[in-house]
Design a protein around this motif. Structure first.
Motif, short mmCIF file in Angstrom:
data_model
loop_
_atom_site.label_atom_id
_atom_site.label_comp_id
_atom_site.label_asym_id
_atom_site.label_seq_id
_atom_site.Cartn_x
_atom_site.Cartn_y
_atom_site.Cartn_z
N SER A 187 36.82 47.40 43.63
CA SER A 187 37.84 46.86 42.94
C SER A 187 38.62 47.25 42.05
O SER A 187 38.15 48.39 41.35
CB SER A 187 36.88 45.72 42.14
OG SER A 187 37.53 44.96 41.17
N TYR A 228 48.18 37.96 36.51
CA TYR A 228 47.19 38.30 37.38
C TYR A 228 47.89 39.20 38.54
O TYR A 228 48.95 38.87 39.02
CB TYR A 228 46.48 37.15 38.18
CG TYR A 228 45.36 37.48 38.98
CD1 TYR A 228 44.18 38.10 38.51
CD2 TYR A 228 45.48 37.01 40.42
CE1 TYR A 228 42.96 38.33 39.47
CE2 TYR A 228 44.35 37.49 41.31
CZ TYR A 228 43.25 37.94 40.73
OH TYR A 228 42.11 38.17 41.40
N SER A 256 31.88 40.23 32.74
CA SER A 256 32.39 39.47 33.89
C SER A 256 31.18 39.51 35.07
O SER A 256 30.15 40.12 34.84
CB SER A 256 33.34 40.22 34.65
OG SER A 256 33.26 41.68 35.12
N ASN A 306 38.96 44.02 29.69
CA ASN A 306 38.70 42.55 29.62
C ASN A 306 38.55 42.29 28.24
O ASN A 306 37.40 41.82 27.77
CB ASN A 306 37.59 42.30 30.60
CG ASN A 306 37.30 40.77 30.58
OD1 ASN A 306 38.37 39.96 30.64
ND2 ASN A 306 35.94 40.34 31.05
N TRP A 316 39.50 46.04 39.16
CA TRP A 316 39.01 45.08 37.87
C TRP A 316 38.64 46.41 36.99
O TRP A 316 37.91 47.31 37.35
CB TRP A 316 37.90 44.27 38.16
CG TRP A 316 37.28 43.83 36.87
CD1 TRP A 316 36.06 44.12 36.25
CD2 TRP A 316 37.79 42.69 36.24
NE1 TRP A 316 36.10 43.44 35.03
CE2 TRP A 316 37.06 42.57 35.01
CE3 TRP A 316 38.95 41.92 36.08
CZ2 TRP A 316 37.24 41.67 34.03
CZ3 TRP A 316 39.38 41.13 35.00
CH2 TRP A 316 38.23 40.91 34.19
N VAL A 332 31.34 42.57 40.64
CA VAL A 332 32.74 42.76 41.20
C VAL A 332 32.44 44.01 41.97
O VAL A 332 31.41 44.85 42.16
CB VAL A 332 33.79 43.53 40.26
CG1 VAL A 332 34.18 42.27 39.34
CG2 VAL A 332 33.38 44.63 39.41
#
Length: 85
Positions: A23, A80, A16, A30, A25, A19
């Motif tokens: 985050s 999401y 990705s 992923n 994330w 970030v």
């Protein structure tokens, strides 16, 4: 679809962009297979809604069936996080 061959036997983490440090994330989550499945599902849905590309839709449906047969842990992308509540 060209990347599908690479994830048939082993799932891959996809990179990705940058970030923020705080985050939520998680790079290790992923994975490519959920994206592959979600994209097939999205194409099938749109193809049905607009009654277009029936032969390509049939191929996508067959690929989706095979993916679920081959990957016992197969699942589409989670919603999401901003849209989960």
């Amino acid at each position: 679809m060209p990347f599908a061959i690479h994830i048939m036997d082993k799932d891959e983490c996809w990179p990705s962009g940058p970030v923020p440090a705080d985050s939520l994330w998680k790079q290790e989550e992923n994975l490519a297979r959920p994206r592959f499945i979600s994209r097939l599902q999205a194409f099938i849905k749109v193809s049905k809604e607009h009654n277009m590309l029936p032969h390509l839709r049939q191929s996508a449906e067959q690929m989706l069936t095979k993916a679920y047969e081959k990957w016992d842990d197969a699942r589409p992308l989670d919603l999401y996080s901003a849209f989960q509540s």
